[in-house]
Design a protein around this motif. Structure first.
Motif, PDB file in Angstrom:
ATOM      1  N   PRO B 213       0.875  -1.212  -0.085  1.00  0.00           N
ATOM      2  CA  PRO B 213       0.014   0.051   0.153  1.00  0.00           C
ATOM      3  C   PRO B 213       0.900   1.324  -0.120  1.00  0.00           C
ATOM      4  N   ARG B 214       0.496   2.182  -0.486  1.00  0.00           N
ATOM      5  CA  ARG B 214       1.289   3.541  -0.498  1.00  0.00           C
ATOM      6  C   ARG B 214       1.359   4.198   0.498  1.00  0.00           C
ATOM      7  N   PRO B 215       2.558   4.437   0.958  1.00  0.00           N
ATOM      8  CA  PRO B 215       2.520   5.291   2.067  1.00  0.00           C
ATOM      9  C   PRO B 215       1.853   6.671   2.239  1.00  0.00           C
ATOM     10  N   ALA B 216       1.305   7.116   3.282  1.00  0.00           N
ATOM     11  CA  ALA B 216       0.233   8.250   3.304  1.00  0.00           C
ATOM     12  C   ALA B 216       0.985   9.541   2.838  1.00  0.00           C
ATOM     13  N   GLY B 217       2.235   9.814   3.355  1.00  0.00           N
ATOM     14  CA  GLY B 217       2.847  11.089   3.033  1.00  0.00           C
ATOM     15  C   GLY B 217       4.377  11.024   3.527  1.00  0.00           C
ATOM     16  N   ALA B 218       4.786  12.359   3.583  1.00  0.00           N
ATOM     17  CA  ALA B 218       6.219  12.391   3.982  1.00  0.00           C
ATOM     18  C   ALA B 218       6.374  13.610   4.822  1.00  0.00           C
ATOM     19  N   ALA B 219       7.283  13.612   5.778  1.00  0.00           N
ATOM     20  CA  ALA B 219       7.960  14.682   6.397  1.00  0.00           C
ATOM     21  C   ALA B 219       9.324  14.863   6.275  1.00  0.00           C
ATOM     22  N   THR B 220       9.890  16.126   5.852  1.00  0.00           N
ATOM     23  CA  THR B 220      11.309  16.203   5.318  1.00  0.00           C
ATOM     24  C   THR B 220      12.153  17.046   6.195  1.00  0.00           C
ATOM     25  N   LEU B 221      13.173  16.695   6.376  1.00  0.00           N
ATOM     26  CA  LEU B 221      14.207  17.657   6.976  1.00  0.00           C
ATOM     27  C   LEU B 221      15.554  17.814   6.230  1.00  0.00           C
ATOM     28  N   VAL B 222      15.891  18.861   6.432  1.00  0.00           N
ATOM     29  CA  VAL B 222      17.360  19.117   5.816  1.00  0.00           C
ATOM     30  C   VAL B 222      18.157  19.817   6.899  1.00  0.00           C
ATOM     31  N   ALA B 223      19.563  19.183   7.148  1.00  0.00           N
ATOM     32  CA  ALA B 223      20.181  19.846   8.255  1.00  0.00           C
ATOM     33  C   ALA B 223      21.624  19.919   7.648  1.00  0.00           C
ATOM     34  N   ALA B 269      30.330  26.584   3.417  1.00  0.00           N
ATOM     35  CA  ALA B 269      31.182  26.080   4.465  1.00  0.00           C
ATOM     36  C   ALA B 269      30.788  24.763   5.087  1.00  0.00           C
ATOM     37  N   ALA B 270      29.682  24.211   4.664  1.00  0.00           N
ATOM     38  CA  ALA B 270      29.319  23.063   5.648  1.00  0.00           C
ATOM     39  C   ALA B 270      30.017  21.721   4.874  1.00  0.00           C
ATOM     40  N   GLU B 271      30.483  20.940   5.955  1.00  0.00           N
ATOM     41  CA  GLU B 271      31.066  19.908   5.483  1.00  0.00           C
ATOM     42  C   GLU B 271      29.600  18.562   5.056  1.00  0.00           C
ATOM     43  N   ALA B 272      28.720  18.843   5.357  1.00  0.00           N
ATOM     44  CA  ALA B 272      27.790  17.851   5.030  1.00  0.00           C
ATOM     45  C   ALA B 272      26.403  18.502   5.164  1.00  0.00           C
ATOM     46  N   LEU B 273      25.743  17.920   4.511  1.00  0.00           N
ATOM     47  CA  LEU B 273      24.166  18.244   4.382  1.00  0.00           C
ATOM     48  C   LEU B 273      23.492  16.682   4.426  1.00  0.00           C
ATOM     49  N   LEU B 274      22.483  16.676   5.474  1.00  0.00           N
ATOM     50  CA  LEU B 274      21.739  15.555   5.556  1.00  0.00           C
ATOM     51  C   LEU B 274      20.370  15.877   4.845  1.00  0.00           C
ATOM     52  N   MET B 275      19.834  14.811   4.279  1.00  0.00           N
ATOM     53  CA  MET B 275      18.417  15.101   4.156  1.00  0.00           C
ATOM     54  C   MET B 275      17.684  13.656   4.442  1.00  0.00           C
ATOM     55  N   VAL B 276      16.560  13.882   5.204  1.00  0.00           N
ATOM     56  CA  VAL B 276      15.734  13.024   5.735  1.00  0.00           C
ATOM     57  C   VAL B 276      14.406  13.162   5.486  1.00  0.00           C
ATOM     58  N   ARG B 277      13.857  11.966   5.446  1.00  0.00           N
ATOM     59  CA  ARG B 277      12.338  11.843   5.315  1.00  0.00           C
ATOM     60  C   ARG B 277      11.802  10.860   6.223  1.00  0.00           C
ATOM     61  N   THR B 278      10.631  11.059   6.493  1.00  0.00           N
ATOM     62  CA  THR B 278      10.008  10.032   7.278  1.00  0.00           C
ATOM     63  C   THR B 278       8.512   9.815   6.580  1.00  0.00           C
ATOM     64  N   ASP B 279       8.089   8.607   6.716  1.00  0.00           N
ATOM     65  CA  ASP B 279       6.707   8.556   5.912  1.00  0.00           C
ATOM     66  C   ASP B 279       5.589   7.797   6.927  1.00  0.00           C
ATOM     67  N   THR B 280       5.786   7.715   8.191  1.00  0.00           N
ATOM     68  CA  THR B 280       4.837   7.315   8.888  1.00  0.00           C
ATOM     69  C   THR B 280       3.540   8.091   8.934  1.00  0.00           C
ATOM     70  N   PRO B 281       2.429   7.553   9.307  1.00  0.00           N
ATOM     71  CA  PRO B 281       1.207   8.038   8.965  1.00  0.00           C
ATOM     72  C   PRO B 281       0.885   9.400   9.844  1.00  0.00           C
ATOM     73  N   GLY B 282       0.202  10.064   9.478  1.00  0.00           N
ATOM     74  CA  GLY B 282      -0.532  11.086  10.058  1.00  0.00           C
ATOM     75  C   GLY B 282       0.368  12.167  10.956  1.00  0.00           C
ATOM     76  N   GLU B 283       0.112  12.282  12.231  1.00  0.00           N
ATOM     77  CA  GLU B 283       0.823  13.185  13.102  1.00  0.00           C
ATOM     78  C   GLU B 283       1.920  12.591  13.322  1.00  0.00           C
ATOM     79  N   SER B 284       2.166  11.257  13.193  1.00  0.00           N
ATOM     80  CA  SER B 284       3.288  10.734  13.673  1.00  0.00           C
ATOM     81  C   SER B 284       4.723  11.248  13.032  1.00  0.00           C
ATOM     82  N   ALA B 285       4.549  11.322  11.585  1.00  0.00           N
ATOM     83  CA  ALA B 285       5.483  12.089  10.888  1.00  0.00           C
ATOM     84  C   ALA B 285       6.099  13.372  11.731  1.00  0.00           C
ATOM     85  N   VAL B 286       4.988  14.199  11.873  1.00  0.00           N
ATOM     86  CA  VAL B 286       5.591  15.381  12.434  1.00  0.00           C
ATOM     87  C   VAL B 286       6.385  15.182  13.852  1.00  0.00           C
TER      88      VAL B 286
END
Lengths: 465, 465
Positions: B213-223, B269-286
């Motif tokens: 089944p297709r995951p509901a959505g995704a929340a994204t973070l870049v650091a 100047a950053a040595e690394a950029l991380l890009m992270v996603r989570t796709d747990t459903p609903g508010e849990s992604a937040v």
């Protein structure tokens, strides 16, 4: 056996080689209680990889069959003894080291699976596979049979958690495969080939297992259905939308056996009881269980209970946990293990019911319904040889039914010696030929667990046939 | 080739056999642009399993090497031509049938992976694997190389989704393995062995793929992090607690290449950029993204952006998507693919930086950091043969560094012909021997994709060595 077992005793640590008949007798059967099991001429209890290498070198030289054995909990006769053979027990190799930074456990093959899970849990980590034998089966046996369990429907089987392995080939060569790397496609997938090879290609001496963060919690639902078809329609409907972490089914025979023993108030007229869990985090579990509730309701569930409370959730699963104990009060059990595509589940259960009537045995069904993996539990009066023979014929007929429905003769227990006669019917002669070629390539003398997966044709007649 | 290709043309459908030199030239290279690629004597474009069987029977009889080829997007020379050989193209076998009840797709090997994903999506279902080549690579090639992608960190690799297969052996025998069953341990795991075998054991003619089944959505973070070590500590810390559906890293060279092209305001100047996603459903992604935010902050991230809005999330990933296009503006690219245990990532990146300096080439790093799977992108001036030779030496040195750090020479691209010389250094001679025994057992004449995985020693000298 004319091969000089003394040679082996001389080079192995003291106490490794057992030849006392009383001790040997305890290594004859595994949990399948195969009536055709033999008694090994010796049992070697290895303490390290080098011991395993010495045994296999010696066995190759002398053409002695070797049966690798973990905890002996095989339900398909994968670890049952061979007359004239050596049983190579891994029960003393049970080290467990958890590396929480790499999120892996490095374990000896004899470690009990529950102990691996506990060791991971001490670091807040989780080893997912959960075969019902988790408290007694060895992790090496789990890998050798590619064991499953209840959580497979979401989390996959043992193979999905084996990142690395040390395995000793028939000639004594120790191979290191994989390692603590999550992605590695360098070369053929030998690691995946040895998982599930049931001791026929090599003897696993170490495993590196992937660990996951532990899921937050779980919400649980139990629903009863007056129609098996409706219950399976609900399974199809809900798995199209969410990924439950458990999705079990009990049929009417199981329900009534449990109710007879526990008087927990189950609906005796129900044709199916579904037990569903979801472990998505936080409030999303509540939302998912509501969705599952809605799907079950739409498919005509007569009673539905849900809970997000851990203790209540466990209580809702009490019927499932009581199934085998309840059936054990009725007689001796022969636990089968077949699989079909999920939509074929109702047809399979009806075929099982017809098989029970035909052979005059009781057959209860518990199933990992989300995977289409079914455990028909054949119950017969203890000590009744005729009934046992009928039970064993039913055991075979159920495999035949699974094959006819596009299924498998084993979803998670392995082929072992018990199911080897049916394998060709499922996979076809060409696959058997390819299998034999690979077997010959890695074990040219055929010393490793002969008769498992591929029949050897030198066994005594099946008393049940 | 003295073998009578006309024989083959006579029995195959019209237009299947190409011998026009201009057409043959287009099948010489794959995306690895291996300078030692040969030109096939003929190309056969199969239309069905029977065509494939006829080609392999004929090739076995005449001892002609056969290179199976999907879309030709291999980055390790797995589909590059062999002088005197036949390239067997599967590009015309591209049927896709989705069975939403069994939740499987049955597909021809030539189907483009993106088309498989789209067909599943039409039924609200999801085929997870997402190699970067998804828009051009074939699903058969994905299975042959056990392709990965960005979502592997949570959802696994192609092997985890192959439930069934039809595969033709060197002698023309077509095997059917597995099927639409989620659990099946009947016999050796041949299915898993053929996945990732890179066309050396058989030619895949059909795949049955598991859909979710297709995951509901995704929340994204870049650091962004001023220290590579701190970024990797954050990766270790967050993956101990949650399961992101994407966890990518870009190093300073990548960041600056993207910033040069896009002026999107990245921290140079950053040595690394991380890009992270989570796709747990609903508010849990937040909640999960907040936890990831907290972990990144604790490990000293200098800038952190998050979003639960799909469009904003895509915008946050723009830098990752721009990495290859930005690097392509700087010259020709050689894309490597190695893996190490996650904690070894900083050491690997530093070794890559030293390699770049030593060979006077630019190397940018993009990584599937959650898996420890790293793509060093070696940039050199187009058309500069000396620079290309230095780039190829760097390509090899990076594999050597990965091996020294307990890693792999390929996390997801495959060994192909390009990486075969390094395989023994990683896996050891005994594993090579076992591999060769299995190869010989299934392809005794050695006609299937010779030189891939196992070196054949008959290639022209590497111009880069």
């Amino acid at each position: 056996m004319t091969a000089p077992i003394g040679e082996l005793a001389d080079v192995l640590p003291g106490g490794s080689v057992l030849v006392d008949p009383d001790l040997l007798a305890t290594y004859r059967y595994d949990s399948a209680r195969d009536p055709r099991a033999g008694t090994p001429t010796a049992v070697v209890r290895a303490t390290c990889t080098s011991d395993v290498q010495q045994v296999l070198k010696w066995a190759s030289e002398h053409g002695v069959p070797v049966v690798p054995r973990g905890a002996g909990s095989s339900l398909s006769g994968g670890a049952s003894g061979i007359n004239g053979g050596v049983t190579l027990s891994l029960e003393r190799m049970r080290d467990i080291t958890v590396d929480p930074v790499n999120r892996v456990a490095v374990v000896g093959p004899g470690a009990i699976t529950a102990d691996v899970k506990s060791a991971a849990a001490e670091h807040g980590l989780w080893y997912p596979p959960d075969p019902s034998s988790v408290e007694m089966s060895s992790i090496g046996g789990n890998a050798a049979t590619n064991a499953g369990g209840l959580c497979c429907v979401k989390y996959g089987v043992t193979s999905d958690y084996v990142l690395g392995m040390e395995v000793v080939l028939a000639d004594g060569t120790a191979l290191r495969l994989g390692g603590p790397r999550l992605k590695d496609v360098a070369g053929l997938a030998l690691l995946k080939l040895f998982v599930g090879s049931e001791g026929t290609l090599g003897v696993i001496t170490e495993l590196t297992l992937r660990l996951l963060p532990r899921p937050a919690g779980a919400a649980t639902l139990v629903a009863s259905f007056s129609s098996l078809d409706a219950a399976v329609q609900a399974v199809v409907g809900l798995t199209a939308r969410v990924r439950p972490s458990m999705l079990e089914l009990m049929d009417r025979v199981s329900i009534n056996a449990v109710e007879d023993m526990t008087r927990m108030g189950l609906d005796r007229a129900a044709e199916a009881l579904l037990m569903v869990r979801t472990d998505t985090p936080g409030e999303s579990a509540v939302e998912e269980i509501a969705l599952i509730h809605e799907v079950c309701g739409r498919h005509g569930a007569s009673e539905i209970y849900t809970s997000t409370d851990p203790d209540e959730g466990e209580a809702l699963l009490a019927a499932r946990r009581a199934a085998l104990p309840a059936l054990e009060t009725l007689g001796s059990l022969l636990i089968d293990d077949v699989g079909v595509p999920v939509p074929a589940l109702p047809s399979l259960v009806r075929r099982i019911q017809a098989t029970a009537a035909r052979h005059d045995v009781l057959i209860a069904v518990v199933a990992h319904a989300g995977d289409g993996n079914v455990h028909p539990v054949i119950v017969y009066p203890s000590g009744d040889c005729d009934a046992e023979a009928r039970a064993r014929r039913a055991f075979g007929d159920i495999m035949g039914a699974a094959i006819e429905l596009g299924g498998t003769i084993t979803g998670e227990h392995g082929v072992g010696r018990l199911k080897a006669p049916w394998l060709a019917d499922q996979v076809g002669r060409d696959v058997i030929t390819a299998t034999a070629r690979i077997k010959d390539a890695l074990d040219p003398c055929g010393i490793l667990n002969p008769g498992v997966i591929l029949e050897t044709g030198d066994r005594s007649p099946d008393p049940g046939s």
